[in-house]
Design a protein around this motif. Structure first.
Motif, short mmCIF file in Angstrom:
data_model
loop_
_atom_site.label_atom_id
_atom_site.label_comp_id
_atom_site.label_asym_id
_atom_site.label_seq_id
_atom_site.Cartn_x
_atom_site.Cartn_y
_atom_site.Cartn_z
N ASP A 11 18.63 44.07 10.39
CA ASP A 11 17.18 43.11 9.84
C ASP A 11 16.75 42.75 10.93
O ASP A 11 17.35 42.36 12.05
CB ASP A 11 17.95 42.13 8.89
N ASP A 12 15.30 42.47 11.09
CA ASP A 12 14.87 42.03 12.14
C ASP A 12 14.45 40.26 12.18
O ASP A 12 13.98 40.02 13.16
CB ASP A 12 13.18 42.46 12.44
N ASP A 13 15.03 39.79 11.26
CA ASP A 13 15.13 38.26 11.22
C ASP A 13 16.32 37.50 11.65
O ASP A 13 17.66 37.83 11.18
CB ASP A 13 15.19 37.92 9.81
N PRO A 14 16.43 36.94 12.98
CA PRO A 14 17.75 36.32 13.36
C PRO A 14 18.34 35.50 12.45
O PRO A 14 19.58 35.43 12.50
CB PRO A 14 17.26 35.53 14.70
N ASP A 15 17.62 34.92 11.59
CA ASP A 15 18.20 33.97 10.61
C ASP A 15 19.37 34.79 9.73
O ASP A 15 20.19 34.12 9.15
CB ASP A 15 17.44 32.98 9.85
N ILE A 16 18.81 35.90 9.25
CA ILE A 16 19.74 36.64 8.35
C ILE A 16 20.96 37.03 9.04
O ILE A 16 21.92 37.21 8.65
CB ILE A 16 18.85 38.00 7.89
N HIS A 17 20.81 37.52 10.25
CA HIS A 17 21.94 37.86 11.04
C HIS A 17 22.89 36.71 11.30
O HIS A 17 24.25 36.74 11.13
CB HIS A 17 21.55 38.43 12.38
N ILE A 18 22.58 35.29 11.39
CA ILE A 18 23.44 34.25 11.57
C ILE A 18 23.98 33.97 10.07
O ILE A 18 25.14 33.95 9.99
CB ILE A 18 22.67 32.97 11.91
N VAL A 253 20.24 23.67 5.72
CA VAL A 253 20.62 23.61 7.05
C VAL A 253 20.79 25.00 7.71
O VAL A 253 21.31 25.84 7.12
CB VAL A 253 21.93 22.90 7.05
N ARG A 254 20.30 25.19 8.78
CA ARG A 254 20.67 26.47 9.59
C ARG A 254 22.20 26.52 10.14
O ARG A 254 22.69 25.40 10.64
CB ARG A 254 19.71 26.50 10.74
N PRO A 255 22.88 27.63 9.88
CA PRO A 255 24.35 27.55 10.12
C PRO A 255 24.63 27.06 11.60
O PRO A 255 25.31 26.41 11.95
CB PRO A 255 24.69 29.02 10.04
N GLN A 256 23.77 27.67 12.77
CA GLN A 256 24.10 27.20 14.13
C GLN A 256 23.58 25.86 14.19
O GLN A 256 24.67 25.21 14.93
CB GLN A 256 22.94 27.97 14.96
N GLU A 257 22.87 25.36 13.77
CA GLU A 257 22.51 23.75 13.78
C GLU A 257 23.43 23.06 13.26
O GLU A 257 24.04 21.84 13.94
CB GLU A 257 21.33 23.53 13.03
N LEU A 258 24.05 23.27 12.03
CA LEU A 258 25.08 22.68 11.22
C LEU A 258 26.40 22.53 12.21
O LEU A 258 27.27 21.50 12.56
CB LEU A 258 25.38 23.22 10.08
N VAL A 259 26.85 23.60 12.81
CA VAL A 259 28.01 23.72 13.65
C VAL A 259 27.67 22.98 14.83
O VAL A 259 28.60 22.35 15.43
CB VAL A 259 28.25 25.16 14.01
N LYS A 263 30.19 19.84 15.92
CA LYS A 263 30.84 19.73 17.15
C LYS A 263 30.54 18.74 18.03
O LYS A 263 31.33 17.72 18.47
CB LYS A 263 30.73 20.93 17.89
N ALA A 264 29.26 18.21 17.99
CA ALA A 264 28.75 17.12 18.85
C ALA A 264 29.39 15.76 18.39
O ALA A 264 29.79 14.78 18.92
CB ALA A 264 27.14 17.03 18.78
#
Length: 271
Positions: A11-18, A253-259, A263-264
């Motif tokens: 897929d060309d959408d980075p969010d789909i890959h995440i 929530v975007r997965p990367q932002e959630l994580v 962690k923060a």
């Protein structure tokens, strides 16, 4: 398969890959990613995946061409292909079938906004289940526990997958009463707390947490669809800031932002 089936996600959408990648990896599958059809075919011939999850509309070489070239090779003629579709892609697929006079030889179609549980059900139908891998007992370490309290079961299911894929132990509750009960019994390391819930909202839960000595220091990230407005209101000043919510996070929530935010907050707690 000791390490789980191999899946090529195209897929060309980075969010789909995440998002989809996290769901699949949490289930034990080995996921390789490609951003267009050219890269996909190179990886397909090199890695020989057990399943291809394929977008149709991509630059350089689209999904239609990937399917056509794959099916022309006898070695890959029966390779399972699961198509990711959107409304415009469904229209393109129908046009392709009309112009070529034949249907696409693929095993299944799913919408891009598919629920995690449904995606996994479709994948399992095409593949044997992945065998779970367990670390030796002597290497086991306690996992950080995150409690998620939200009345949306789809959001809870998806977020749980994301948390567990990143090594957290996830507890979930669909209402304030169950959330408080779990907080008292499990003493989680962090709580993700929805603001808008029936019967008792997130601020009421937060107030209860801050009033109990054993729970008062647990970091709490409030989940909302309107965090910027919330921060600017007097209600937020009275309810959120006085009760010391540690952070606000917008839904969806975007997965990367959630994580990253989880962690923060945990780093601040341990400092």
């Amino acid at each position: 398969m000791a390490q789980g089936a191999k899946i090529l996600l195209v897929d060309d959408d980075p969010d789909i890959h995440i998002s989809i990648g996290l769901v699949l990896r949490a289930e034990g599958y080995n996921v390789t990613s490609a951003r267009d059809g050219v890269e996909a075919l190179k990886l397909l011939y090199k890695e020989r995946p057990d399943l291809v999850i394929l977008d149709l509309l991509m630059p350089h070489k689209d999904g239609f061409a990937v399917v056509r070239e794959t099916r022309e090779d006898p070695e890959y003629a029966d390779l399972p292909i699961l198509i990711l579709t959107a409304v415009v892609e469904e229209a393109s697929r129908r046009r392709y079938e009309l112009e070529t006079g034949s249907g696409m030889h693929v095993q299944d179609y799913v919408e891009k906004r598919i629920r995690p549980a449904e995606l996994l059900r479709r994948v399992r139908r095409l593949l044997p289940p992945a065998e779970p891998t367990e670390a030796p007992a002597e290497q086991a370490v306690p996992k950080v526990t995150v409690l998620l309290v939200d009345d949306d079961p789809d959001f809870v299911a998806g977020t749980r997958v994301i948390l567990e894929a990143n090594g957290f132990r996830a507890l979930t509750a669909l209402n304030a009463e169950d959330g408080l009960a779990l907080a008292r019994s499990e003493k989680p390391d962090l709580i993700l707390l929805d603001i808008i819930m029936p019967h008792a909202d997130g601020f009421m839960v937060l107030e209860a947490l801050r009033s109990e000595p054993e729970l008062t220091d647990i970091p709490v990230i409030m989940l909302t669809g309107f965090s910027e407005r919330l921060r600017q209101t007097s209600y937020a000043a009275i309810q959120g800031l006085m009760l010391e919510a540690d952070d606000y996070l917008d839904k969806p929530v975007r997965p990367q932002e959630l994580v990253r935010r989880v962690k923060a907050a945990l780093r601040v707690k341990s400092a």
